[in-house]
Design a protein around this motif. Structure first.
Motif, mmCIF file in Angstrom:
data_model
loop_
_atom_site.group_PDB
_atom_site.id
_atom_site.type_symbol
_atom_site.label_atom_id
_atom_site.label_comp_id
_atom_site.label_asym_id
_atom_site.label_seq_id
_atom_site.Cartn_x
_atom_site.Cartn_y
_atom_site.Cartn_z
ATOM 1 N N ARG A 1 0.533 2.907 10.819
ATOM 2 C CA ARG A 1 0.371 2.536 12.224
ATOM 3 C C ARG A 1 -0.532 1.329 12.390
ATOM 4 N N ASN A 2 -1.388 1.069 11.418
ATOM 5 C CA ASN A 2 -2.268 -0.102 11.496
ATOM 6 C C ASN A 2 -1.817 -1.210 10.550
ATOM 7 N N SER A 3 -0.517 -1.233 10.278
ATOM 8 C CA SER A 3 -0.010 -2.253 9.344
ATOM 9 C C SER A 3 -0.148 -3.664 9.902
ATOM 10 N N LEU A 4 -0.096 -3.833 11.233
ATOM 11 C CA LEU A 4 -0.176 -5.175 11.815
ATOM 12 C C LEU A 4 -1.519 -5.826 11.520
ATOM 13 N N GLN A 5 -2.598 -5.031 11.562
ATOM 14 C CA GLN A 5 -3.907 -5.594 11.236
ATOM 15 C C GLN A 5 -3.966 -6.025 9.777
ATOM 16 N N PHE A 6 -3.419 -5.184 8.896
ATOM 17 C CA PHE A 6 -3.396 -5.542 7.480
ATOM 18 C C PHE A 6 -2.547 -6.786 7.242
ATOM 19 N N LYS B 1 -10.817 1.523 2.541
ATOM 20 C CA LYS B 1 -10.978 1.309 1.104
ATOM 21 C C LYS B 1 -9.695 0.771 0.478
ATOM 22 N N THR B 2 -8.572 1.355 0.860
ATOM 23 C CA THR B 2 -7.284 0.902 0.322
ATOM 24 C C THR B 2 -6.955 -0.503 0.811
ATOM 25 N N ILE B 3 -7.227 -0.774 2.084
ATOM 26 C CA ILE B 3 -6.984 -2.114 2.626
ATOM 27 C C ILE B 3 -7.802 -3.144 1.875
ATOM 28 N N ALA B 4 -9.080 -2.833 1.613
ATOM 29 C CA ALA B 4 -9.940 -3.771 0.885
ATOM 30 C C ALA B 4 -9.404 -4.015 -0.518
ATOM 31 N N ARG B 5 -8.935 -2.935 -1.187
ATOM 32 C CA ARG B 5 -8.387 -3.085 -2.539
ATOM 33 C C ARG B 5 -7.145 -3.962 -2.529
ATOM 34 N N ALA B 6 -6.280 -3.766 -1.521
ATOM 35 C CA ALA B 6 -5.057 -4.561 -1.423
ATOM 36 C C ALA B 6 -5.368 -6.025 -1.129
#
Length: 670
Positions: free
Chosen positions: A268-273, A232-237
C-alpha cells in the motif's frame, strides 16, 4: 561565422571547462587555437563535434584569441547562477548542469541545431542554450517565442535566454544513436525476493551481455499484515538501488526499463518507495501486472532457447508469485500469474528455518490447492516441452545435476532434493550446490511449489533456462526502440475486439497529433513519455460503445483500467484509461491535480473529438492554434464556421466543460 561553442559544466560544486568546436570547410577561419582542439590528423571536411578537456590556463589562451571573448566573460557570471539554482533546491548533489553558448553569426543557431544532437551530454540533467541578442536566424524545426525563459525543470533540456529553439529533451538527445550497431541497454527487475540487473550491447544482429548483478533484497519479507513495507526493508532495498544506480544513471531513458512485480503490486505504500527509487536511479519505475510479468518472462526464456516451433510450457517461481505460460516461438498464448511464491510459503510453513516432512507436506497441499483453478485449462491445451526459469528452479536443477547427473528436473530428482532437505533439518545447515546463505531461507518454499506443480500438471521432465524476466525486459526495450512496440499491437487488437470504428478513430488520432504539433512550441515542457498515449487514447476513445452508448466514455475508462494489456505497465494503463474516461462531457479536474501533462493531452484529445463529432470524411479547413500555459485558442475561417453552426455550438459547449480544467479552450464567438 560560428567560431565555437563553449560548454560549461558544473558537477556538485566543481566546475570543469570544455571547448567544443563545430568543424567544417566553411568554418576554416575559426581562430587557430580553437581549430587546434581537433585530434591530430583529423581534417576539416566532415562536420563533427570534438570535445577536449582543458585546464584554466588553456581556456584563457583560447579566450584571448576568440571573438566570443565577451560571452566567455558572461558565462563566468553564470557560475553563480548555477550555484544559486543548487542553493534553491532545483538541483540535487548529483545533478549535472550545462551551459551552451553560440557565437556571433546569424548562422549560429542553424548550425548548432544541426549538430547539437551529437553533443556528448548524456550525463547532464539540464542544458541551457543561449544566443546573442542580435542573432536573427531561426534553426529548422519548431521555433519558440523569444523572451520567455523556461528555467530549470526536471525534464526540460533547452532554455534560451534570447531565443528559444527546438532542442530535444535529455532522454531524446542521449538516446539518439551514435552507432546504430552498438547501443547499451539495461533492465532491472525489482522482484519480491531479489533485484536483478542486466546490461547488454546491441550489435544489430545479436545482444551481448556485458554485466549482470543480483542481490537478495527479500522485499516480500518486509510486507506486514496490513500490506505495508516496513522501514527496515525499504532502507535495505534503497541501499541496493544506490549501488545499482552506478550502472544506470548515465544511460538514456529509452534504453532502460525498471519494473516492480508482486510485492510492489501489493504494498500500500509502494508509491513512496517508488518515488525514492526513481530519484536514486534517475529512471522511471513501472509496476507491472501479473500477466504482463508472465509475458515478459516467456519472452526472456524464449530468447534463451532454440526456436524449434514446439509448444512450450514456461514456469517461473518468484518470491511473491508463480507464473505459468504456454506459447510458441516468441508469442505467449496462455498466461497466468498466481499469488503464491517461495518467500510467502517459506515464511508460513518453515518457521525459523526448520524443515521436516510434515511442514513440506502442508506447504505442498496449499500450493496444490492454488494451482487447482488453472490446471485443467493448461492440461487441455497441452505442450511439447516444459522449461523453468529463475532462482529456485535453477538451484534445484544444479543440485540434481551435481548429485544425480541428470540434465533435467524429474519427479525422482525432486524427491531426492526434498529428502536431503528433511535430513538436513534446518536451512542453516544446507550444503547444496547453488544454494547460498541468502537463498536458503526461501528454498524450501520454492521446492514445495515446484513439487505441487509437477503433481498438478503431470510434468515428467523440466529443463532449466537462464532467461527470465530481466532478459524479457531487455528484448522488450529493443522492440520499442526498433519500432516493434507490443503496446501498439495491443491497442490495435483491442480496437478490433471491441468493434471500434477504425476510420473515425484514425481521423481523430490524426487531428489530435496535428494539434499536438501546433501547440508543442508553446508546451515545450511536456514529458515525451506521455505523448504516445495521445494516439492510443484517440484510437480507443470509443471502446466503451461496444457496451452501451450511454456513458460510454466511463465504460471505456473502466475497461482500460481493469483489463490485461500486454506491454503496458499499471501506471501507463491507468493514464490511458483516464484519457478515455475524460474525453467527453464533464471534465474530471480532480483526477488531473498532479498530472498537468496528461491534462494537456486530454484537452487536445477532447478538441479533436469535437471537431470530428459529425463523423464526416471531409477534411477540416485550415485553422490556427495558439496556446499558453493555461489555455488553447482555435481560429477558423469565418465563412467555414458560419456554414457549420453545430460545430460552433459544440466548441462553445466544450469551452464550458473545460472551465474547470487547468487548460481552458477559447473559440471564436458568433
Amino acid at each position: 561565422m560560428i567560431a565555437g561553442v563553449v560548454l560549461r559544466v558544473q558537477r556538485a560544486v566543481h566546475v570543469r571547462e570544455h571547448a567544443i568546436e563545430y568543424r567544417g570547410a566553411r568554418h576554416a577561419r575559426a581562430p587557430a587555437d580553437v581549430r587546434n582542439l581537433a585530434a591530430p590528423g583529423e581534417g576539416l571536411a566532415d562536420p563533427a563535434l570534438i570535445v577536449r578537456q582543458h585546464v584554466d590556463a588553456e581556456m584563457t589562451g583560447i579566450a584571448d584569441s576568440w571573438p566570443a571573448r565577451a560571452r566567455l566573460g558572461r558565462a563566468d557570471r553564470d557560475q553563480r547562477w548555477f550555484q544559486r539554482q543548487r542553493h534553491e533546491g532545483l538541483g540535487r548533489e548529483s545533478s549535472h548542469f550545462a551551459l551552451v553558448q553560440a557565437g556571433d553569426d546569424d548562422d549560429a543557431g542553424t548550425e548548432l541545431a544541426h549538430c547539437v544532437a551529437k553533443l556528448p551530454i548524456a550525463e547532464f540533467r539540464h542544458v541551457s542554450l543561449r544566443y546573442p541578442r542580435h542573432v536573427t536566424a531561426r534553426p529548422p524545426g519548431r521555433v519558440f517565442r523569444a523572451g520567455r525563459p523556461v528555467g530549470l525543470r526536471p525534464r526540460n533540456v533547452a532554455c534560451v535566454r534570447d531565443k528559444r529553439v527546438e532542442f530535444p529533451r535529455m532522454a531524446e538527445v542521449s538516446a539518439r544513436p551514435q552507432n546504430d550497431a552498438k547501443q547499451t541497454y539495461a533492465a532491472l527487475d525489482l522482484g519480491s525476493n531479489s533485484f536483478h540487473l542486466i546490461v547488454a550491447l546491441d550489435w544489430g544482429d545479436r545482444l551481448q551481455v556485458i554485466d549482470k548483478h543480483r542481490e537478495m533484497v527479500r522485499l516480500a519479507e518486509g510486507l506486514g499484515p496490513a500490506n505495508m513495507l516496513n522501514p527496515k526493508t525499504i532502507a535495505r532495498a534503497l541501499e541496493c538501488l544506490e549501488r545499482l544506480s552506478q550502472r544506470l544513471r548515465l544511460l538514456p531513458a529509452r534504453n532502460v526499463r525498471v519494473v516492480g512485480t508482486n510485492t510492489l503490486r501489493k504494498a500500500r505504500n509502494s508509491l513512496q518507495f517508488i518515488a525514492r527509487a526513481e530519484e536514486i536511479l534517475g529512471h522511471q519505475v513501472e509496476v507491472i501486472s501479473g500477466r504482463e510479468e508472465a509475458r515478459l518472462i516467456y519472452l526472456g526464456v524464449s530468447h534463451s532457447l532454440e526456436d524449434n516451433h514446439d509448444t512450450r510450457l514456461v514456469i517461473d517461481i518468484g518470491g511473491g508469485s508463480t507464473e505459468l505460460i504456454l506459447g510458441q516461438h516468441f508469442q505467449p498464448q496462455l498466461a497466468e500469474s498466481l499469488y503464491i511464491g517461495c518467500a510467502d510459503i517459506s515464511d508460513r510453513f518453515f518457521e525459523g528455518g526448520r524443515v521436516d516432512a510434515d511442514s513440506m507436506a502442508a506447504a505442498e497441499r496449499v500450493a496444490r490447492q492454488e494451482f487447482e483453478i488453472v490446471e485443467r485449462i493448461f492440461l487441455a491445451h497441452g505442450w511439447d516441452n516444459a522449461v523453468g526459469a529463475s532462482g529456485t528452479i535453477i538451484a534445484v536443477h544444479d543440485i540434481i545435476e551435481a548429485e544425480l547427473g541428470s540434465k533435467d528436473i524429474t519427479p525422482e530428482g525432486l524427491d531426492h532434493v526434498t529428502q536431503r532437505m528433511i535430513e538436513t533439518g534446518h536451512v542453516d545447515n544446507f550444503d547444496f550446490v547453488g544454494v547460498d546463505s541468502q537463498r536458503a531461507p526461501v528454498f524450501p518454499g520454492g521446492v514445495a511449489i515446484l513439487r505441487a506443480l509437477f503433481d498438478a500438471l503431470g510434468i515428467r521432465s523440466l529443463a532449466a533456462s537462464n532467461g527470465a524476466l530481466r532478459e524479457g525486459l531487455l528484448h522488450d526495450v529493443l522492440g520499442r526502440v526498433h519500432d516493434q512496440d507490443i503496446r501498439e499491437k495491443t491497442v490495435l487488437d483491442l480496437a478490433r475486439r471491441f468493434n471500434v470504428d477504425a476510420d473515425h478513430a484514425a481521423r481523430v488520432a490524426a487531428t489530435a497529433h496535428d494539434l499536438f504539433d501546433r501547440v508543442a512550441p508553446y508546451w515545450d515542457d511536456l514529458d515525451p513519455n506521455v505523448v504516445p498515449l495521445l494516439r492510443w487514447s484517440a484510437l480507443l476513445h470509443e471502446i466503451g460503445l461496444d457496451i452501451a452508448h450511454s456513458q460510454y466514455h466511463k465504460h471505456g475508462g473502466y475497461l482500460l483500467d481493469n483489463m490485461d494489456m500486454p506491454g503496458f505497465s499499471r501506471s501507463e494503463q491507468h493514464r490511458l484509461s483516464l484519457l478515455v474516461r475524460a474525453h467527453r462531457r464533464k471534465f474530471p479536474a480532480e483526477e488531473f491535480v498532479d498530472a498537468l501533462d496528461l491534462a494537456k493531452l486530454c484537452v487536445l484529445l477532447r478538441t479533436a473529438v469535437v471537431l470530428h463529432r459529425s463523423r464526416s470524411e471531409m477534411a477540416l479547413p485550415p485553422f490556427e492554434v495558439r496556446a499558453e500555459d493555461d489555455f488553447i485558442r482555435l481560429s477558423f475561417p469565418r465563412n467555414w464556421i458560419s456554414q457549420h453552426p453545430l460545430t460552433q455550438l459544440d466548441l462553445e459547449q466544450e469551452a464550458e466543460y473545460l472551465e474547470w480544467s487547468p487548460i481552458r479552450l477559447t473559440v471564436p464567438k458568433r
